[in-house]
Design a protein around this motif. Structure first.
Motif, PDB file in Angstrom:
ATOM      1  N   GLU A 270       1.582   4.573  12.151  1.00 18.06           N
ATOM      2  CA  GLU A 270       0.242   4.298  11.647  1.00 18.06           C
ATOM      3  C   GLU A 270      -0.288   5.515  10.895  1.00 18.06           C
ATOM      4  OE1 GLU A 270      -4.146   2.670  13.122  1.00 18.06           O
ATOM      5  OE2 GLU A 270      -2.548   3.037  14.585  1.00 18.06           O
ATOM      6  N   LEU A 271      -0.775   5.289   9.678  1.00 22.41           N
ATOM      7  CA  LEU A 271      -1.273   6.361   8.827  1.00 22.41           C
ATOM      8  C   LEU A 271      -2.521   7.003   9.433  1.00 22.41           C
ATOM      9  CD1 LEU A 271      -0.695   7.601   5.953  1.00 22.41           C
ATOM     10  CD2 LEU A 271      -2.440   6.034   5.093  1.00 22.41           C
TER      11      LEU A 271
ATOM     12  N   PRO B 147      -6.207   8.461   9.736  1.00 23.27           N
ATOM     13  CA  PRO B 147      -7.432   7.929   9.105  1.00 23.27           C
ATOM     14  C   PRO B 147      -7.876   8.684   7.861  1.00 23.27           C
ATOM     15  CG  PRO B 147      -7.667   8.011  11.485  1.00 23.27           C
ATOM     16  CD  PRO B 147      -6.382   8.706  11.173  1.00 23.27           C
TER      17      PRO B 147
ATOM     18  N   ARG C 207      -5.875   7.315   5.026  1.00 20.56           N
ATOM     19  CA  ARG C 207      -6.214   5.912   4.789  1.00 20.56           C
ATOM     20  C   ARG C 207      -7.557   5.782   4.070  1.00 20.56           C
ATOM     21  NH1 ARG C 207      -5.852   4.105   9.761  1.00 20.56           N
ATOM     22  NH2 ARG C 207      -8.064   4.284  10.233  1.00 20.56           N
ATOM     23  N   GLU C 208      -8.527   6.610   4.433  1.00 21.07           N
ATOM     24  CA  GLU C 208      -9.866   6.507   3.851  1.00 21.07           C
ATOM     25  C   GLU C 208      -9.927   6.953   2.399  1.00 21.07           C
ATOM     26  OE1 GLU C 208     -12.011   8.844   6.631  1.00 21.07           O
ATOM     27  OE2 GLU C 208     -11.867   7.331   8.240  1.00 21.07           O
TER      28      GLU C 208
ATOM     29  N   SER D 214      -4.391  -2.470   4.318  1.00 23.21           N
ATOM     30  CA  SER D 214      -5.582  -1.947   4.980  1.00 23.21           C
ATOM     31  C   SER D 214      -5.281  -1.541   6.425  1.00 23.21           C
ATOM     32  CB  SER D 214      -6.700  -2.988   4.953  1.00 23.21           C
ATOM     33  OG  SER D 214      -7.081  -3.278   3.620  1.00 23.21           O
ATOM     34  N   GLU D 215      -4.374  -2.268   7.082  1.00 21.01           N
ATOM     35  CA  GLU D 215      -3.993  -1.914   8.454  1.00 21.01           C
ATOM     36  C   GLU D 215      -3.219  -0.611   8.489  1.00 21.01           C
ATOM     37  OE1 GLU D 215      -1.770  -5.344   9.523  1.00 21.01           O
ATOM     38  OE2 GLU D 215      -3.527  -6.543  10.051  1.00 21.01           O
ATOM     39  N   SER D 216      -2.471  -0.310   7.439  1.00 22.23           N
ATOM     40  CA  SER D 216      -1.708   0.937   7.252  1.00 22.23           C
ATOM     41  C   SER D 216      -0.765   1.236   8.416  1.00 22.23           C
ATOM     42  CB  SER D 216      -2.647   2.123   7.006  1.00 22.23           C
ATOM     43  OG  SER D 216      -3.447   2.410   8.129  1.00 22.23           O
TER      44      SER D 216
ATOM     45  N   TYR E 279      -0.849   5.075  -0.930  1.00 20.44           N
ATOM     46  CA  TYR E 279      -0.909   6.090   0.125  1.00 20.44           C
ATOM     47  C   TYR E 279      -0.024   7.297  -0.209  1.00 20.44           C
ATOM     48  CZ  TYR E 279      -3.396   2.814   3.211  1.00 20.44           C
ATOM     49  OH  TYR E 279      -4.327   1.965   3.770  1.00 20.44           O
TER      50      TYR E 279
ATOM     51  N   GLY F   6       0.751  -1.247   0.000  1.00 19.24           N
ATOM     52  CA  GLY F   6       0.000   0.000   0.000  1.00 19.24           C
ATOM     53  C   GLY F   6       0.778   1.292   0.000  1.00 19.24           C
ATOM     54  N   GLU F   7       2.119   1.238   0.103  1.00 26.15           N
ATOM     55  CA  GLU F   7       2.874   2.487   0.210  1.00 26.15           C
ATOM     56  C   GLU F   7       2.687   3.396  -1.013  1.00 26.15           C
ATOM     57  OE1 GLU F   7       5.463  -0.411   2.698  1.00 26.15           O
ATOM     58  OE2 GLU F   7       3.984  -0.500   1.080  1.00 26.15           O
TER      59      GLU F   7
END
Length: 516
Positions: free
Chosen positions: A190-191, A193, A196-197, A160-162, A126, A122-123
């Motif tokens: 941790e990213l 929210p 992430r959304e 998804s956990e980011s 994001y 996911g990097e």
């Protein structure tokens, strides 16, 4: 002897190489057999084998499940990545590609669609979200789609956990972590929210799955990043994947691959654009004409932030464009007179323009398909099929206003067709009208309670809105219907997706979420 201490014979590696090419599309030339050996040694332990050769023989003689194939793919491909990987690519993305897109959309549709294909953990996706957050001050007024897909459910779960370790931030300015992440008790990052959304993670197989498709949201993309993915495929599968990705892009859309994957032969349908040492491919025939201001040092034609602006802390805002100024795309000669000078081909009668339009649509020639439909007598007879095909073609071109108009006409003509309401929902969802999309999907199910695509779409819609319980219920209902179908049954309104494949997609999605 334990698996990690063994070597596999060349004979077995040769057979294994042929196997993974035939079953998964992954390509290991002889010079990469040691990479293959390392991957299968790692996979053997997960499959429960201490003896690697025994694991290889089992693979070659067994009927593997989809889950087992995905486990194997996860070990044979590298998911290693980090934030803002490849500075040059992100500099050009910000300074030119995204800059032009944002400037051209600011006064009208305010929408962007971006796909990270082969997103790993996911990097990359994001990084795009962070970049857009910085570039668009009024981002809450925009309809932004960032789709991130991968074949590896474990990667998707981690994405998804980011939550990331220091290794994901190597060669990245400190402010990235300071402004967009919080520290966990375990010392990880941790990213936030709201970043992430912005990203939707989904399971997708570039070799086997259907795309472009409204069902999996892979249509009408402005930008596709498919970096360090194509190198795993055989040449034939590379060509197939690139052709599909070309169809997924809007006219003028961009495809980004890694420098090692660039090839004039593979990307002949695109216009290559070399800027600042980074190669980009554009779906636009006009771009095939070399613009005089373009050089390997980059283009100064389009004003924008400095090349290294994303490296600066957020308080240094990118330069704001003059909203009344169109980007200078260079002088492109008018090619229309050339067409009239070409020898005229004899005309051939077309007994069924609508059928020809369907063939053009299947080839990804969406604009040509709309022209053919307009010439079809079916359209003048208020044929809902012709109107629906027009809507699909315009949706794949990214012209959502036109798509909505034709879809509403189709629904008004065939009110009891669940497929029309389903298509309407997909278009509304792309426009960001999620409540209207849900209502249209429920109407489709009211007409036909066994209409699986609507249940699947409702599950994804609820998932997107954070309604996990509702999402799980819709997915359960869809699976209950799918088990009654033959695995090779093609589902209506899905562009060719089978019942078995949709079941696998749902199971991969729900399994990753349950594990997280």
């Amino acid at each position: 002897m334990k698996a990690e201490g063994q070597r596999v014979s060349e004979g077995l590696l040769s057979r294994l190489s042929e196997f993974v090419t035939g079953r998964m599309g992954l390509y290991f030339a002889k010079e990469r057999w040691r990479d293959l050996e390392r991957g299968i040694t790692s996979a053997a332990k997960e499959f429960g084998f201490d003896d690697v050769a025994s694991c290889v023989r089992w693979l070659l003689t067994s009927s593997l499940t989809r889950e087992q194939i995905e486990v194997l793919a996860g070990h044979l491909t590298v998911g290693e990545t980090y934030f803002f990987r490849d500075k040059k690519a992100f500099e050009v993305l910000e300074r030119r590609i995204l800059g032009e897109l944002i400037a051209s959309r600011r006064e009208k549709e305010k929408s962007l669609r971006i796909w990270s294909a082969g997103c790993a953990t996911g990097e990359e996706a994001y990084s795009i979200a962070i970049l857009l957050k910085r570039m668009i001050p009024d981002i809450n007024e925009w309809n932004i789609t960032i789709l991130a897909t991968d074949i590896n459910p474990l990667f998707l779960r981690r994405a998804s956990e980011s939550i990331y370790t220091d290794w994901s931030f190597r060669d990245v300015p400190a402010w990235v972590r300071e402004h967009y992440f919080t520290k966990t008790k375990q010392g990880k990052s941790e990213l936030l929210p709201h970043i992430r959304e912005m990203v939707t993670f989904c399971y997708h197989n570039l070799v086997e799955d259907t795309y472009p498709s409204l069902l999996n949201n892979t249509n009408a993309m402005d930008i596709i990043l498919c970096r360090n993915v194509l190198m795993y495929f055989s040449p034939e599968i590379q060509r197939r994947v690139i052709k599909k990705l070309h169809s997924c892009l809007k006219q003028g859309g961009w495809l980004l691959v890694s420098p090692s994957e660039s090839s004039h032969q593979l990307f002949r349908e695109f216009a290559a654009d070399n800027e600042s040492g980074a190669i980009f491919y554009r779906k636009d025939a006009a771009c095939r004409i070399q613009r005089p201001e373009m050089t390997d040092r980059g283009s100064a034609a389009v004003p924008g932030p400095a090349a290294d602006s994303w490296l600066q802390p957020p308080h240094q805002e990118p330069e704001i464009r003059d909203e009344g100024t169109e980007p200078d795309l260079g002088s492109v000669p008018d090619l229309k007179p050339l067409a009239s000078a070409l020898p005229q081909q004899p005309t051939v009668s077309d007994p069924d323009p609508l059928e020809s339009a369907r063939e053009l649509y299947g080839k990804g020639c969406y604009a040509d398909a709309t022209e053919k439909i307009l010439a079809s007598p079916s359209l003048s007879k208020d044929d809902a099929r012709a109107m629906e095909l027009m809507a699909r073609a315009f949706a794949n071109l990214g012209k959502l206003g036109e798509a909505l108009k034709w879809c509403e006409k189709s629904v008004a003509t065939a009110k009891m067709d669940p497929g029309g309401h389903y298509l309407l929902a997909m278009i509304l969802q792309e426009q960001g009208r999620l409540d209207d999309a849900a209502a249209s999907l429920k109407r489709a199910l009211y007409i036909d309670q066994d209409f699986v695509p609507a249940l699947f779409a409702l599950g994804n819609l609820a998932r997107q809105q954070g309604k996990q319980g509702e999402s799980a219920r819709h997915f359960r209902n869809a699976k209950a219907l799918l088990v009654k179908r033959r695995q090779d049954d093609i589902l209506a309104e899905t562009d060719g997706i089978t019942a078995g494949r949709l079941m696998e997609i749902i199971e991969s999605t729900t399994h990753a979420e349950a594990a997280s």
